[in-house]
Design an enzyme around this catalytic site. Structure first.
Site, PDB file in Angstrom:
ATOM      1  N   TYR A 141      -6.831  -6.480 -59.323  1.00 28.70           N
ATOM      2  CA  TYR A 141      -6.766  -7.831 -58.753  1.00 28.70           C
ATOM      3  C   TYR A 141      -6.999  -8.916 -59.794  1.00 28.70           C
ATOM      4  O   TYR A 141      -6.648 -10.071 -59.591  1.00 28.70           O
ATOM      5  CB  TYR A 141      -7.772  -7.994 -57.612  1.00 28.70           C
ATOM      6  N   LYS A 189      -8.893   8.067 -59.497  1.00 31.04           N
ATOM      7  CA  LYS A 189      -7.614   8.791 -59.559  1.00 31.04           C
ATOM      8  C   LYS A 189      -7.521   9.349 -60.990  1.00 31.04           C
ATOM      9  O   LYS A 189      -6.584   9.062 -61.742  1.00 31.04           O
ATOM     10  CB  LYS A 189      -6.477   7.811 -59.217  1.00 31.04           C
ATOM     11  N   ASP A 221      -6.779   9.885 -53.024  1.00 31.28           N
ATOM     12  CA  ASP A 221      -5.858  10.343 -51.970  1.00 31.28           C
ATOM     13  C   ASP A 221      -6.531  11.331 -51.027  1.00 31.28           C
ATOM     14  O   ASP A 221      -6.462  11.199 -49.801  1.00 31.28           O
ATOM     15  CB  ASP A 221      -4.560  10.907 -52.564  1.00 31.28           C
ATOM     16  N   ASP A 245     -10.958  -1.673 -51.346  1.00 33.21           N
ATOM     17  CA  ASP A 245     -10.339  -2.562 -50.356  1.00 33.21           C
ATOM     18  C   ASP A 245      -9.668  -1.717 -49.274  1.00 33.21           C
ATOM     19  O   ASP A 245      -9.881  -1.903 -48.069  1.00 33.21           O
ATOM     20  CB  ASP A 245      -9.303  -3.439 -51.087  1.00 33.21           C
ATOM     21  N   ASP A 249     -11.348  -0.652 -45.312  1.00 31.31           N
ATOM     22  CA  ASP A 249     -10.606  -1.066 -44.107  1.00 31.31           C
ATOM     23  C   ASP A 249     -10.260   0.149 -43.254  1.00 31.31           C
ATOM     24  O   ASP A 249     -10.363   0.111 -42.031  1.00 31.31           O
ATOM     25  CB  ASP A 249      -9.300  -1.766 -44.501  1.00 31.31           C
TER      26      ASP A 249
END
Ligand code: NAD
Length: 369
Positions: A141, A189, A221, A245, A249
């Site tokens: 970001y 990852k 994942d 993020d 959620d």
């Protein structure tokens, strides 16, 4: 010692839910003999209307001088045509940046009374209590270079972390794990990304300082799947900005409604506390807003800024009692369940108020004997 709380109610349902949260903080102050001082300041659309900017200097100054900032929500349809840097949401991004918090705490818990509200099976979510620690100031970001080259039809962003950025957020996660079940899951990852390999090495380094806390690493994942299939496996989850993020959620479905979810951003000059939901213009002013996310956010402010853990736990217990008694705002009412009673924002706040008063009175009279 006085605690100065800056209240930034904002737009839409922000003022409605924040008023209930402040009422609850006033009960804690009154019954617990604490000196809480509240000041109200403008942010978002209301600030644009009265001061021409979504984050007036007076608001930022007051926030920086406070011991904790409680936000409602910002945003409204009438501002949607404005450029991004002039919209109410710009005020939110500016204050987050100015306060400098780098660790975003997002709890995901299952409320016993709302077990049937989640799309997940009640036996899967039973007793789930996860605390996400999301790195908030780095990663994709913020990484440079970033661009969309419309001539070449290509675009790029940069995921970048330094060892120090990982170490400081990992320490927050391990410290919090010490107050809970002493387990940290670090999500990355690392099988593909170099930045994740650095992340994993730095978190492992921090783990050596906390021999009493178990560390496990998971790939993002498979973690996304395990959070839905065996959510009780998790205690504290620490991860970088983008993964955090998305995963936090995803885990929001466990609680059953956006209106139930609190958050805190810590590690900067002053901590910032916000319910996860937005300004919900579709229900603003109708008395339908669920204030429990804001009330639980106030509990986080007591826990992390005022260090009043018992008082925070009492607010959480009061919220659970009210839900157990069947009180529901429209977002958490389910037609097919017996024993529920539809209540307004204000009525929900009053029920938490009276449950909390009873809990604190009982505790104090037990201390007295
Ligand atoms: P939203 O969270 O405001 O609403 C999404 C849906 O959830 C709506 O149907 C709403 O009625 C419902 N909802 C949200 N909070 C609720 C509550 N406490 N009780 C009951 N129902 C609730 O998200 P959105 O509709 O995408 O955005 C609306 C505005 O809020 C936009 O301007 C957006 O930019 C802004 N926003 C602000 C924040 C923030 O201030 N932190 C966060 C997200 C969105």
């Amino acid at each position: 010692m006085p605690f100065k709380f800056a209240i930034l109610a904002g737009d839409g349902i922000g003022p409605e839910v924040t008023a209930e949260a402040v009422n609850i903080l006033r009960v804690v102050a009154e019954l617990g003999g604490h000196d809480f001082q509240f000041t109200q300041h403008l942010v978002g659309g209301v600030a644009i209307k009265s001061a021409g900017t979504p984050l007036p200097t007076a608001t930022l100054d007051a926030a920086l001088e406070s011991d904790g900032v409680l936000m409602g929500a910002v945003g409204g349809n009438e501002f949607n045509a404005l450029p991004p840097d002039k919209r109410p949401e710009a005020g939110l991004l500016q204050i987050r940046q100015a306060l400098g918090g780098f660790a975003n705490l997002r709890p995901a818990f299952a409320f016993k009374a709302l077990g049937e509200n989640s799309p997940l099976r009640a036996d899967v979510i039973k007793d789930v209590d996860i605390l996400f620690v999301r790195e908030l100031l780095g990663g994709l970001y913020f990484g440079e270079p970033r661009a969309w080259n419309k001539d070449t039809h290509s675009a790029w962003n940069t995921m970048r972390y330094t060892r120090d950025e990982v170490i400081r957020v990992a320490r927050v996660a391990f410290e919090l794990a010490r107050t809970r079940k002493k387990k940290v899951t670090s999500v990355d990852k690392a099988n593909v990304l170099e930045v994740s390999q650095l992340w994993r090495a730095a978190v492992t380094e921090v783990a050596a300082e906390y021999p009493d806390v178990t560390l496990e690493h998971q790939l993002v994942d498979s973690c996304a799947m395990l959070l839905m299939s065996v959510p009780r496996h998790f205690d504290v989850v620490v991860t970088e900005n983008l993964f955090g993020d998305i995963l936090s959620d995803e885990t929001g479905v466990i609680s059953g409604s956006l209106g139930m979810l609190p958050s805190a951003t810590i590690g900067g000059a002053v901590n910032l506390y916000e319910p996860v939901h937005g300004s919900a213009p579709d229900i603003a002013g109708t008395g339908k807003a669920n204030p429990l996310g804001a009330i639980l956010t106030a509990a986080m402010m007591l826990r992390y800024s005022a260090k009043l853990d018992q008082e925070a736990a009492a607010i959480e217990a009061a919220v659970n009692q009210v839900l157990d008694a069947g009180y529901r705002t429209a977002d958490i009412l389910r037609g097919n369940q017996p024993g529920q009673q539809l209540v307004t924002t204000k009525e929900m706040g009053l029920h938490v108020h009276s449950a909390l008063t009873h809990l604190i009175d009982t505790r104090q009279s037990m201390h007295g004997v």
